[in-house]
Design a protein around this motif. Structure first.
Motif, PDB file in Angstrom:
ATOM      1  N   TRP A 286       0.889  -1.144  -0.158  1.00  0.00           N
ATOM      2  CA  TRP A 286      -0.044  -0.041   0.156  1.00  0.00           C
ATOM      3  C   TRP A 286       0.822   1.481   0.034  1.00  0.00           C
ATOM      4  O   TRP A 286       0.366   2.195  -0.106  1.00  0.00           O
ATOM      5  N   ILE A 287       2.172   1.098  -0.066  1.00  0.00           N
ATOM      6  CA  ILE A 287       3.114   2.236   0.072  1.00  0.00           C
ATOM      7  C   ILE A 287       3.691   2.373  -1.579  1.00  0.00           C
ATOM      8  O   ILE A 287       4.493   1.301  -1.747  1.00  0.00           O
ATOM      9  N   LEU A 288       3.331   3.277  -2.265  1.00  0.00           N
ATOM     10  CA  LEU A 288       3.779   3.356  -3.732  1.00  0.00           C
ATOM     11  C   LEU A 288       5.353   4.067  -3.702  1.00  0.00           C
ATOM     12  O   LEU A 288       5.757   4.429  -2.691  1.00  0.00           O
ATOM     13  N   GLU A 289       6.004   3.901  -4.841  1.00  0.00           N
ATOM     14  CA  GLU A 289       7.200   4.371  -4.891  1.00  0.00           C
ATOM     15  C   GLU A 289       7.319   5.953  -4.583  1.00  0.00           C
ATOM     16  O   GLU A 289       8.484   6.279  -4.089  1.00  0.00           O
ATOM     17  N   ASP A 290       6.399   6.534  -4.889  1.00  0.00           N
ATOM     18  CA  ASP A 290       6.400   8.110  -4.548  1.00  0.00           C
ATOM     19  C   ASP A 290       6.258   8.107  -3.042  1.00  0.00           C
ATOM     20  O   ASP A 290       5.873   9.455  -2.511  1.00  0.00           O
ATOM     21  N   GLY A 291       5.991   7.475  -2.163  1.00  0.00           N
ATOM     22  CA  GLY A 291       5.721   7.425  -0.747  1.00  0.00           C
ATOM     23  C   GLY A 291       4.066   7.416  -0.563  1.00  0.00           C
ATOM     24  O   GLY A 291       3.761   7.599   0.497  1.00  0.00           O
ATOM     25  N   THR A 292       3.322   7.375  -1.535  1.00  0.00           N
ATOM     26  CA  THR A 292       1.850   7.604  -1.263  1.00  0.00           C
ATOM     27  C   THR A 292       1.358   6.392  -0.471  1.00  0.00           C
ATOM     28  O   THR A 292       1.731   5.152  -0.820  1.00  0.00           O
ATOM     29  N   ASP A 293       0.587   6.685   0.417  1.00  0.00           N
ATOM     30  CA  ASP A 293       0.100   5.714   1.254  1.00  0.00           C
ATOM     31  C   ASP A 293      -1.385   5.329   1.036  1.00  0.00           C
ATOM     32  O   ASP A 293      -2.359   6.202   1.291  1.00  0.00           O
ATOM     33  N   ALA A 326      -0.090 -10.075  -3.020  1.00  0.00           N
ATOM     34  CA  ALA A 326       0.614 -11.237  -2.974  1.00  0.00           C
ATOM     35  C   ALA A 326       0.067 -12.177  -3.899  1.00  0.00           C
ATOM     36  O   ALA A 326       0.624 -13.189  -4.472  1.00  0.00           O
ATOM     37  N   THR A 327      -1.293 -12.120  -4.081  1.00  0.00           N
ATOM     38  CA  THR A 327      -1.882 -13.475  -4.877  1.00  0.00           C
ATOM     39  C   THR A 327      -1.796 -12.837  -6.306  1.00  0.00           C
ATOM     40  O   THR A 327      -1.594 -13.689  -7.202  1.00  0.00           O
ATOM     41  N   PHE A 328      -2.266 -11.712  -6.619  1.00  0.00           N
ATOM     42  CA  PHE A 328      -2.278 -11.387  -7.903  1.00  0.00           C
ATOM     43  C   PHE A 328      -1.583 -10.136  -8.697  1.00  0.00           C
ATOM     44  O   PHE A 328      -1.689  -9.504  -9.830  1.00  0.00           O
ATOM     45  N   GLY A 329      -0.652  -9.703  -7.534  1.00  0.00           N
ATOM     46  CA  GLY A 329       0.088  -8.696  -8.147  1.00  0.00           C
ATOM     47  C   GLY A 329      -0.302  -7.163  -8.117  1.00  0.00           C
ATOM     48  O   GLY A 329       0.251  -6.307  -8.755  1.00  0.00           O
ATOM     49  N   ASP A 330      -1.528  -6.987  -7.685  1.00  0.00           N
ATOM     50  CA  ASP A 330      -2.147  -5.615  -7.868  1.00  0.00           C
ATOM     51  C   ASP A 330      -2.995  -5.308  -6.557  1.00  0.00           C
ATOM     52  O   ASP A 330      -4.102  -5.989  -6.235  1.00  0.00           O
ATOM     53  N   PRO A 331      -2.697  -4.410  -5.736  1.00  0.00           N
ATOM     54  CA  PRO A 331      -3.508  -4.431  -4.498  1.00  0.00           C
ATOM     55  C   PRO A 331      -4.862  -3.694  -4.564  1.00  0.00           C
ATOM     56  O   PRO A 331      -5.558  -3.600  -3.625  1.00  0.00           O
ATOM     57  N   LEU A 332      -5.071  -3.240  -5.912  1.00  0.00           N
ATOM     58  CA  LEU A 332      -6.260  -2.485  -6.100  1.00  0.00           C
ATOM     59  C   LEU A 332      -7.046  -3.222  -7.154  1.00  0.00           C
ATOM     60  O   LEU A 332      -8.062  -2.700  -7.528  1.00  0.00           O
ATOM     61  N   GLY A 333      -6.860  -4.404  -7.494  1.00  0.00           N
ATOM     62  CA  GLY A 333      -7.254  -5.080  -8.844  1.00  0.00           C
ATOM     63  C   GLY A 333      -8.476  -5.904  -8.519  1.00  0.00           C
ATOM     64  O   GLY A 333      -8.379  -7.046  -8.662  1.00  0.00           O
TER      65      GLY A 333
END
Length: 606
Positions: A286-293, A326-333
């Motif tokens: 849930w922490i993106l590369e730009d630091g977004t939580d 962890a299962t599908f590679g996308d926390p919002l998918g």
């Protein structure tokens, strides 16, 4: 990626399961024990239809458990005369069924002495055998295929025997915490037919087998199998995972022995699927590369306005994002199928969410789905369609989570969680909680003996009350006889109360299991077996009672173990690697609860 674990046995093959026994090697100076006429021998009655079946795997499935029993000198030492073992009983009966079993022993027993004795016995046998029996020594493996569901893989090999007989061994190897064999079964069809069936099943779910199917070299298949078998305990209770596993282990090891050495097994970092016990990763999704939580952003969004904000909502959102990533590679998918999987399989069985977090799911999940899809740019119609699919599942969710079978799976997951963290003390504590019915139940245990209770007939379906009363009459006679010679083992009334409660539970959860044609005496003995084993009164030493005592008390000629396995599933008791878990303080005797508390306090001190 395949989002569902597909039916691992597409042809629905059953398995004949039978437990047998043996003692020390036969003495040449001792007369053989009298044997029953072949037609009356219960083991031969199990083997006969399997040998005559058109399914080439039927006899393998029926005989494999006997191969395991013969090779284990610790199984039921008291059940045969001194100096006689189980193989002797088959050597002394010269009929087609025992001849076929000797072929199985000669080909696949892990005990060299048993193989030699079986081979010697075959020199005097003349019954014609089908190629799947006599041709085992000429069997070979033609190909190996695999396909994954993200948490493990279906690894399949085709066996070729004389006269063109082909069969496929299908295994499911779970990857976490280490690769281990979770299921195995044999199908009497060629590999082309098996893959065709899987292809049709997966196509109905919108998946393509061909996109996932991997051709595995025979050496690599052998390395994967051996790696998984090494991590799979041999002493797993035979009521274990599937219809044929772990009873089929001797046949699996035989098939693996046909594969060449020198291949590559699973990578150490192979595990990519999510388990409820997985720790939060070092760099959370849930922490993106730009630091977004993403969790903070979600909780501050309009869809989350009605949530009771706080740590519970924050941890629940983080958990859901971890599962997806962890299962599908996308926390919002999110999509409808994924939401169904989450509400049907993951959330009802995870043991690591608190009741407060679970209570937030009906509001939090649709809010998170709407926000996630909106953030990823999905059309409003797609968002509406997904939420519409989720609505009925959310209504069903409380009942699904409360279902006794879901509760059993949560208890099993607690043990898996401890196993993954490789902490022996935590693993033992989780096993105690499994036996008690959960960590909360373990914390609140008290040691007062169960009160004397009559069978609660009003709680039993009306059409089963007469039958239940008949079972209860056998319970009274059998338990009284069982404890007559060892009255210090347990109180008759307390043991009867536990048995009656379990019987009522079975009639409420799966009444059909009692409507099937079965001996009420055998059913009563099976109930006692489950309660006695779950209270550590019966089983291997130091348990004071043994199966022979149970059979004598209930005047049975054969073991009630098969009926006990059926009733165990009907009662929704969780699986336990070492014995029976009753998972209910109301089924535990005061002495058993006292022992659980003693061990709990020792572990806490450690």
């Amino acid at each position: 990626m395949n989002r569902r674990r597909h039916d691992r046995n597409p042809l629905g093959q059953g398995a004949a399961r039978h437990r047998a026994s043996r003692r020390a090697p036969h003495s040449p100076h001792r007369a053989p024990a009298p044997v029953e006429p072949a037609a009356e021998n219960p083991l031969i009655r199990v083997l006969r239809p399997a040998l005559r079946s058109e399914d080439p795997t039927a006899f393998w499935v029926a005989a494999a458990p006997l191969i395991m029993e013969m090779a284990d000198p610790q199984h039921h030492l008291e059940e045969l005369p001194e100096g006689v073992d189980l193989l002797d009983t088959f050597l002394e009966i010269d009929v087609a069924e025992t001849t076929a079993l000797l072929h199985m022993v000669a080909a696949m027993s892990p005990d060299e002495g048993l193989r030699s004795r079986a081979q010697a016995g075959l020199t005097t046998r003349r019954q014609p055998m089908p190629p799947q029996v006599s041709g085992l020594v000429q069997a070979s493996v033609t190909e190996a295929l695999a396909f994954s569901d993200g948490a493990g893989e279906n690894l399949m090999v085709e066996l070729l025997l004389p006269r063109g007989v082909r069969a496929v061994l299908i295994t499911y190897i779970e990857w976490s915490p280490v690769p281990y064999m979770k299921d195995a079964f044999a199908i009497g069809e060629p590999m082309d037919e098996v893959t065709r069936t899987y292809r049709e099943i997966m196509a109905r779910d919108g998946d393509s087998l061909d996109e996932m199917l991997e051709t595995v070299t025979l050496a690599d298949a052998g390395a994967r199998f051996r790696q998984a078998l090494t991590s799979t305990p041999r002493d797993v209770e035979q009521a274990g995972f599937g219809e044929q596993w772990p009873m089929l282990r001797s046949f699996v090891e035989f098939a693996v022995g046909l594969l060449p050495d020198g291949g590559e097994g699973y990578e150490d970092d192979l595990v990519s699927g999510f388990s409820a016990g997985d720790p939060i990763p070092e760099h959370p999704p849930w922490i993106l590369e730009d630091g977004t939580d993403l969790v903070e952003e979600f909780l501050a969004s309009a869809p989350a306005a009605d949530l009771e904000l706080g740590k519970d909502a924050q941890d629940l959102a983080a958990f859901l994002m971890v599962v997806l990533d962890a299962t599908f590679g996308d926390p919002l998918g999110w999509d409808p199928e994924l939401a169904e999987w989450m509400l049907s399989d993951v959330l009802p069985t995870t043991p690591i969410l608190s009741e407060e977090q679970i209570a937030q799911i009906p509001l939090a999940l649709p809010a998170l789905i709407a926000w996630s899809l909106e953030r990823t740019g999905e059309e409003p119609s797609v968002i509406a369609q997904t939420l519409s699919a989720v609505a009925p599942l959310l209504e069903q969710f409380p009942a699904r989570r409360a279902d006794p079978r879901m509760r059993a799976r949560r208890l099993e997951e607690q043990v898996d969680f401890a196993l993954e963290h490789e902490d022996p003390t935590a693993l033992r504590m989780a096993d105690l909680a499994l036996r008690a019915g959960g960590f909360d139940a373990l914390a609140e245990l008290e040691t007062t003996p169960l009160p004397a209770e009559e069978l609660a007939l009003p709680q039993i379906p009306a059409d089963l009350r007469d039958l239940a009363a008949e079972v209860d009459a056998h319970l009274v006679d059998g338990v009284t006889a069982l404890l007559s010679e060892q009255p210090a083992v347990a109180d008759v009334d307390e043991l009867l109360t536990a048995c009656r409660r379990l019987l009522v539970r079975i009639t409420q959860l799966d009444p059909a299991v009692l409507r099937r044609k079965a001996s009420t005496r055998n059913t009563a003995a099976a109930v006692v077996s489950l309660i006695a084993r779950g209270n550590a009164l019966m089983g291997y030493s130091p348990a004071p009672l043994h199966e022979k005592d149970l059979r004598r008390a209930f005047e049975l000629r054969s073991s009630p173990s098969q009926r006990a396995r059926t009733l165990k599933e009907a009662a929704a008791l969780p699986h336990r690697f070492d014995g029976i878990a009753l998972a209910d303080p109301g089924l535990l005797l005061g002495t058993a609860r006292t022992e659980l508390l003693r061990v709990r306090d020792v572990l806490r001190a450690e």
